[in-house]
Design a protein around this motif. Structure first.
Motif, PDB file in Angstrom:
ATOM      1  N   TRP A 104       6.579  -8.416  11.326  1.00  0.00           N
ATOM      2  CA  TRP A 104       5.287  -7.964  10.799  1.00  0.00           C
ATOM      3  C   TRP A 104       4.277  -7.892  11.921  1.00  0.00           C
ATOM      4  N   ASN A 105       3.484  -6.841  11.887  1.00  0.00           N
ATOM      5  CA  ASN A 105       2.364  -6.749  12.813  1.00  0.00           C
ATOM      6  C   ASN A 105       1.334  -7.810  12.434  1.00  0.00           C
ATOM      7  N   PRO A 106       0.998  -8.715  13.365  1.00  0.00           N
ATOM      8  CA  PRO A 106       0.154  -9.856  12.994  1.00  0.00           C
ATOM      9  C   PRO A 106      -1.268  -9.489  12.595  1.00  0.00           C
ATOM     10  N   VAL A 107      -1.740  -8.312  12.956  1.00  0.00           N
ATOM     11  CA  VAL A 107      -3.149  -8.019  12.690  1.00  0.00           C
ATOM     12  C   VAL A 107      -3.369  -7.060  11.519  1.00  0.00           C
ATOM     13  N   ALA A 108      -2.299  -6.737  10.774  1.00  0.00           N
ATOM     14  CA  ALA A 108      -2.501  -5.851   9.628  1.00  0.00           C
ATOM     15  C   ALA A 108      -2.031  -6.557   8.357  1.00  0.00           C
ATOM     16  N   LYS A 109      -2.658  -6.210   7.242  1.00  0.00           N
ATOM     17  CA  LYS A 109      -2.286  -6.850   5.986  1.00  0.00           C
ATOM     18  C   LYS A 109      -0.896  -6.375   5.552  1.00  0.00           C
ATOM     19  N   ILE A 110      -0.185  -7.256   4.844  1.00  0.00           N
ATOM     20  CA  ILE A 110       1.170  -6.940   4.374  1.00  0.00           C
ATOM     21  C   ILE A 110       1.170  -5.638   3.570  1.00  0.00           C
ATOM     22  N   GLY A 111       0.226  -5.551   2.609  1.00  0.00           N
ATOM     23  CA  GLY A 111       0.174  -4.376   1.749  1.00  0.00           C
ATOM     24  C   GLY A 111      -0.034  -3.104   2.552  1.00  0.00           C
ATOM     25  N   GLU A 112      -0.907  -3.201   3.558  1.00  0.00           N
ATOM     26  CA  GLU A 112      -1.204  -2.023   4.377  1.00  0.00           C
ATOM     27  C   GLU A 112       0.041  -1.580   5.147  1.00  0.00           C
ATOM     28  N   GLN A 113       0.827  -2.541   5.596  1.00  0.00           N
ATOM     29  CA  GLN A 113       2.011  -2.188   6.384  1.00  0.00           C
ATOM     30  C   GLN A 113       3.086  -1.534   5.520  1.00  0.00           C
ATOM     31  N   ILE A 114       3.172  -1.963   4.259  1.00  0.00           N
ATOM     32  CA  ILE A 114       4.133  -1.311   3.356  1.00  0.00           C
ATOM     33  C   ILE A 114       3.620   0.078   2.984  1.00  0.00           C
ATOM     34  N   ARG A 115       2.320   0.108   2.683  1.00  0.00           N
ATOM     35  CA  ARG A 115       1.669   1.373   2.307  1.00  0.00           C
ATOM     36  C   ARG A 115       1.864   2.437   3.388  1.00  0.00           C
ATOM     37  N   GLU A 116       1.790   1.979   4.626  1.00  0.00           N
ATOM     38  CA  GLU A 116       1.917   2.884   5.760  1.00  0.00           C
ATOM     39  C   GLU A 116       3.274   3.589   5.759  1.00  0.00           C
ATOM     40  N   ALA A 117       4.324   2.807   5.433  1.00  0.00           N
ATOM     41  CA  ALA A 117       5.669   3.398   5.390  1.00  0.00           C
ATOM     42  C   ALA A 117       5.766   4.423   4.267  1.00  0.00           C
ATOM     43  N   ILE A 118       5.222   4.069   3.098  1.00  0.00           N
ATOM     44  CA  ILE A 118       5.294   5.006   1.967  1.00  0.00           C
ATOM     45  C   ILE A 118       4.501   6.270   2.284  1.00  0.00           C
ATOM     46  N   ARG A 119       3.317   6.058   2.876  1.00  0.00           N
ATOM     47  CA  ARG A 119       2.441   7.183   3.198  1.00  0.00           C
ATOM     48  C   ARG A 119       3.133   8.172   4.134  1.00  0.00           C
ATOM     49  N   GLU A 120       3.924   7.611   5.060  1.00  0.00           N
ATOM     50  CA  GLU A 120       4.595   8.462   6.033  1.00  0.00           C
ATOM     51  C   GLU A 120       5.611   9.387   5.343  1.00  0.00           C
ATOM     52  N   HIS A 121       6.303   8.854   4.330  1.00  0.00           N
ATOM     53  CA  HIS A 121       7.395   9.627   3.734  1.00  0.00           C
ATOM     54  C   HIS A 121       7.024  10.288   2.421  1.00  0.00           C
ATOM     55  N   ARG A 122       5.957   9.807   1.784  1.00  0.00           N
ATOM     56  CA  ARG A 122       5.471  10.437   0.541  1.00  0.00           C
ATOM     57  C   ARG A 122       3.999  10.742   0.722  1.00  0.00           C
ATOM     58  N   PRO A 123       3.680  11.753   1.547  1.00  0.00           N
ATOM     59  CA  PRO A 123       2.273  11.980   1.915  1.00  0.00           C
ATOM     60  C   PRO A 123       1.402  12.391   0.732  1.00  0.00           C
ATOM     61  N   ASP A 124       2.008  12.847  -0.359  1.00  0.00           N
ATOM     62  CA  ASP A 124       1.175  13.348  -1.463  1.00  0.00           C
ATOM     63  C   ASP A 124       0.819  12.277  -2.476  1.00  0.00           C
ATOM     64  N   ASN A 125       1.364  11.064  -2.293  1.00  0.00           N
ATOM     65  CA  ASN A 125       1.064  10.000  -3.256  1.00  0.00           C
ATOM     66  C   ASN A 125      -0.412   9.637  -3.241  1.00  0.00           C
ATOM     67  N   THR A 126      -0.923   9.278  -4.410  1.00  0.00           N
ATOM     68  CA  THR A 126      -2.290   8.769  -4.447  1.00  0.00           C
ATOM     69  C   THR A 126      -2.259   7.278  -4.151  1.00  0.00           C
ATOM     70  N   LYS A 127      -3.458   6.751  -3.937  1.00  0.00           N
ATOM     71  CA  LYS A 127      -3.583   5.335  -3.624  1.00  0.00           C
ATOM     72  C   LYS A 127      -3.043   4.473  -4.766  1.00  0.00           C
ATOM     73  N   GLN A 128      -3.376   4.865  -5.998  1.00  0.00           N
ATOM     74  CA  GLN A 128      -2.922   4.074  -7.150  1.00  0.00           C
ATOM     75  C   GLN A 128      -1.409   4.062  -7.230  1.00  0.00           C
ATOM     76  N   GLU A 129      -0.800   5.234  -7.011  1.00  0.00           N
ATOM     77  CA  GLU A 129       0.665   5.317  -7.083  1.00  0.00           C
ATOM     78  C   GLU A 129       1.306   4.366  -6.090  1.00  0.00           C
ATOM     79  N   ASN A 130       0.747   4.352  -4.872  1.00  0.00           N
ATOM     80  CA  ASN A 130       1.319   3.478  -3.839  1.00  0.00           C
ATOM     81  C   ASN A 130       1.123   2.017  -4.199  1.00  0.00           C
ATOM     82  N   THR A 131      -0.059   1.676  -4.701  1.00  0.00           N
ATOM     83  CA  THR A 131      -0.309   0.288  -5.083  1.00  0.00           C
ATOM     84  C   THR A 131       0.671  -0.136  -6.170  1.00  0.00           C
ATOM     85  N   GLN A 132       0.863   0.767  -7.123  1.00  0.00           N
ATOM     86  CA  GLN A 132       1.780   0.488  -8.216  1.00  0.00           C
ATOM     87  C   GLN A 132       3.189   0.244  -7.685  1.00  0.00           C
TER      88      GLN A 132
END
Lengths: 324, 390
Positions: A104-132
């Motif tokens: 884990w990158n020590p300076v980023a939140k866990i959720g943000e680091q997971i979100r980043e991976a999803i965002r990279e591969h599912r660019p059209d997802n909304t924020k709520q979808e990713n949180t869900q």
């Protein structure tokens, strides 16, 4: 058994070093079926992690895949450009690294680091979808939703490892590689994580490659397995078969070096000598110098290493078949 | 957090008190005083010197003077300049400060930004030919004897090529009939720069929550264009339009010093960033980021450079402290009448009230910068948390 997801055929990988090429992976072939879990076992430095890294092509800069093919659902991965590979990584094949502490990158939140991976591969997802999605994943691996806003150093080792599993599942990958996911954890947490992985695998029907030096863990976790020694697969087949009728001398010794809870008490055996240097091209069987009972032809290095099928789906190295 | 800041502020007051007393004693330890040249003037009556000393209170014993100075300082009375009586030190500083701030704020921001940018690219391309060359160049500009380098640049671009003015911060002939003091223009320029930076920073902060990366980038780019249009409109309407030629004159004079100081100042940041980042790149989480399929640029900027930022920002904050005292050399070479020159002059002429006021200003600035550095750690690295107790 489902269809073939990942086919690795005669994969060769070496590291360029100042002393010459180090052949870390030699002619490794295996097939991973859908929903199946496949184990890779062997001692340290035998090339397990090199195989895993080759699958994602995340090897160090001095590593080269010299020949062979890796097919993910029929798509050839060897020779892909970096940009094509990026779409395969995590979306096609994801990995649970050994040592979750540092993954884990020590300076980023866990959720943000997971979100980043999803965002990279599912660019059209909304924020709520990713949180869900992340909440769903946390639910599966048994983490509280509040972990999302935590930094890695605020979690315990076991929680970090669970979160890493959630991260690996975040893009619904076809294949998940678990590279010694429990090495850095204590035994109790190890057991929890293994159960979690098993549960996740059954729940989602994952195709899993499980890498470990611990043959007991492999027995518990996998349907099929391969035993690696000095960069080559020496025995491969259904896990139950290998445990009941180990063919290769190395497999036998590996099994005898682990204590069994059931059955008669036996003295544990250890193996003399050291694994061979991978720099020089060894002719013949690489295990014969350490083999307790090599056959004459094997000792004279007349036999090339080659897997032969001894019973349905159970392959072992030619020379040890001739020994045993 | 609040408790921490209060505690630190109390500590700072104690430190500042010690600083004030010791620097006052040091200045008074210089032999002679500001008025001794009166003795050389044969036209003055012999008691004139004594009278002047009495007026300024210089005849009192040193301990009494320290006491008076410190008490008056905390009352907000800094005395009068010996040299420019009846101007107060505050008036002198108020006149000089905008010039120095404008010059060095720009230099620092540009130097930090280019240094960080160059540093991370260097670390990322480690081992390539371009990396070697840029590193060698950076080491050169980091170690070069600065006054020599500045003079060479001045000679080449100012004298030989004639592209830039040699020294001074404006052409006096343009300002004869100017309706404003140059400080008015400086303050306007500073306000303009600050507002632009704040807008840009806010745009960055507000867009952080947007999930789609392309959308985020587009909005940020849009805000940049809006700022350009906004500043064009600002300088071409109303009050600012009449001030524009004068502002342009100052800006033209600023180019060479900014470029020269930046060349020297960016190298430190670049080399530090490079060293820190080369270490970070080996970490496991960089491998994780690669495995996630992120783009090279994103791994470099969001993972590697972000984690390497802490020591770089620390060093940056401490260089900000040296803006004022570090400007002595630059301002002397470029004849830029700012705080550095004021400091140098007042010390040479033993104009103690002015020297003390400038020094205290530097001291307060340094203390606050250290506090800001400590607080910014906890934002840059979540592993560092400021405890209220202990």
């Amino acid at each position: 058994m489902g269809k073939e997801v990942l086919v690795v055929d005669k994969l060769n990988m070496h590291y360029e070093t100042l002393d010459g090429p180090v052949a870390a992976v030699k002619d490794v072939s295996f097939v991973l079926n859908e929903g199946e879990s496949f184990g890779l076992v062997g001692e340290s430095g035998c090339g397990k992690t090199s195989v895993a890294m080759s699958l994602l092509q995340l090897q160090a800069d001095n590593a080269k895949i010299s020949s062979g093919s890796i097919k993910l659902e029929g798509k050839e991965l060897v020779g892909m450009t970096e940009n094509e590979l990026r779409t395969v990584r995590w979306d096609g094949i994801s990995i649970v690294f050994q040592g979750a502490m540092n993954a884990w990158n020590p300076v980023a939140k866990i959720g943000e680091q997971i979100r980043e991976a999803i965002r990279e591969h599912r660019p059209d997802n909304t924020k709520q979808e990713n949180t869900q999605k992340i909440e769903e994943l946390f639910n599966i691996v048994g983490l509280d939703n509040s972990i999302m806003d935590r930094y890695p150093h605020e979690l315990s080792g076991g929680m970090k490892q669970r979160a890493i599993i959630a991260l690996a599942l975040s893009c619904d990958p076809k294949v998940v590689i678990a590279d010694e996911p429990t090495t850095a954890l204590d035994v109790v947490i190890q057991d929890q994580i293994l159960k979690e992985l098993k549960k996740v695998q059954n729940l989602l029907g994952l195709s899993l490659i499980y890498i470990s030096h611990d043959i007991a863990v492999i027995a518990e976790m996998t349907d099929n397995m391969a035993v690696m020694y000095a960069g080559s697969v020496v025995e491969m087949g259904p896990t139950a078969n290998i445990f009941n009728k180990p063919k290769h001398a190395y497999t036998r010794l590996l099994l005898e070096s682990t204590p069994s809870v059931v059955g008669k008490r036996k003295k544990l055996r250890s193996l003399d000598g050291e694994p061979p240097s991978l720099i020089n091209e060894n002719k013949g069987c690489s295990f014969s110098p350490r083999c307790p009972e090599p056959s004459k032809e094997c000792k004279n290095q007349e036999l090339d290493m080659k897997l032969v099928e001894i019973s349905k789906g159970h392959w072992a190295d030619l020379c040890c078949v001739s020994c045993g | 957090m609040a408790e921490y800041i209060i505690r630190r502020t109390l500590q700072m007051i104690v430190v500042f008190f010690i600083f004030l007393v010791s620097s006052y004693l040091l200045f008074n330890a210089i032999p002679g005083n500001a008025f001794q040249n009166l003795l050389l003037n044969p036209d003055l009556p012999p008691d004139a010197y004594e009278k002047v000393l009495k007026t300024y209170g210089l005849d009192k014993p040193i301990m009494e003077r320290v006491q008076l100075y410190v008490v008056n300082f905390f009352k907000g009375d800094f005395g009068y300049s010996y040299k420019y009586y009846p101007k107060t030190p505050i008036e002198l500083i108020a006149e000089r400060l905008p010039r120095t701030l404008m010059l060095f704020a720009i230099v620092n921001i540009v130097a930090f930004y280019t240094g960080f940018l160059v540093g991370k690219v260097l670390a990322w391309r480690r081992g390539s030919k371009s990396e070697t060359w840029i590193t060698v160049t950076s080491v050169f500009s980091y170690t070069v004897f600065y006054p020599w380098f500045a003079l060479m640049m001045l000679w080449f671009f100012g004298y030989k090529m004639g592209w830039f003015p040699i020294g001074k911060f404006l052409y006096p002939e343009k300002w004869y009939d100017a309706p404003w003091d140059s400080d008015v223009i400086f303050v306007l320029m500073i306000k303009f720069t600050v507002i632009i930076s704040v807008i840009q920073f806010m745009a960055y902060l507000l867009t952080r929550g947007i999930e789609s990366l392309t959308q985020r980038r587009n909005i940020r780019f849009g805000s940049l264009i809006a700022i350009f249009i906004g500043s064009y409109l600002f300088w071409n309407t109303g009050d600012a339009l009449t001030k524009k030629p004068y502002a342009a004159d100052i800006a033209y004079h600023m180019i060479l010093p900014v470029v020269v100081v930046t060349i020297v100042a960016f190298a430190g940041t670049a080399l530090l960033t490079r060293t820190t980042m080369v270490e970070v790149i080996k970490e496991d989480y960089i491998l994780t980021a690669r495995a996630k399929g992120l783009s090279q640029k994103r791994i470099r900027d969001r993972h590697a450079a972000r984690t390497a930022l802490l020591p770089v920002v620390t060093s940056f904050i401490f260089t900000i402290v040296t803006i004022i005292d570090g400007s002595v050399l630059t301002e002397t070479i470029f004849s830029w009448p700012g705080m550095g020159q004021l400091l140098l002059q007042s010390v040479l002429e033993e104009d103690i009230p002015v020297a003390m006021a400038t020094f205290s200003f530097v001291g307060i600035f340094a203390l606050i910068a250290h506090l800001v550095a400590d607080i910014s750690y906890s934002y840059l690295d979540p592993r560092i948390r400021i405890k209220s107790q202990g």
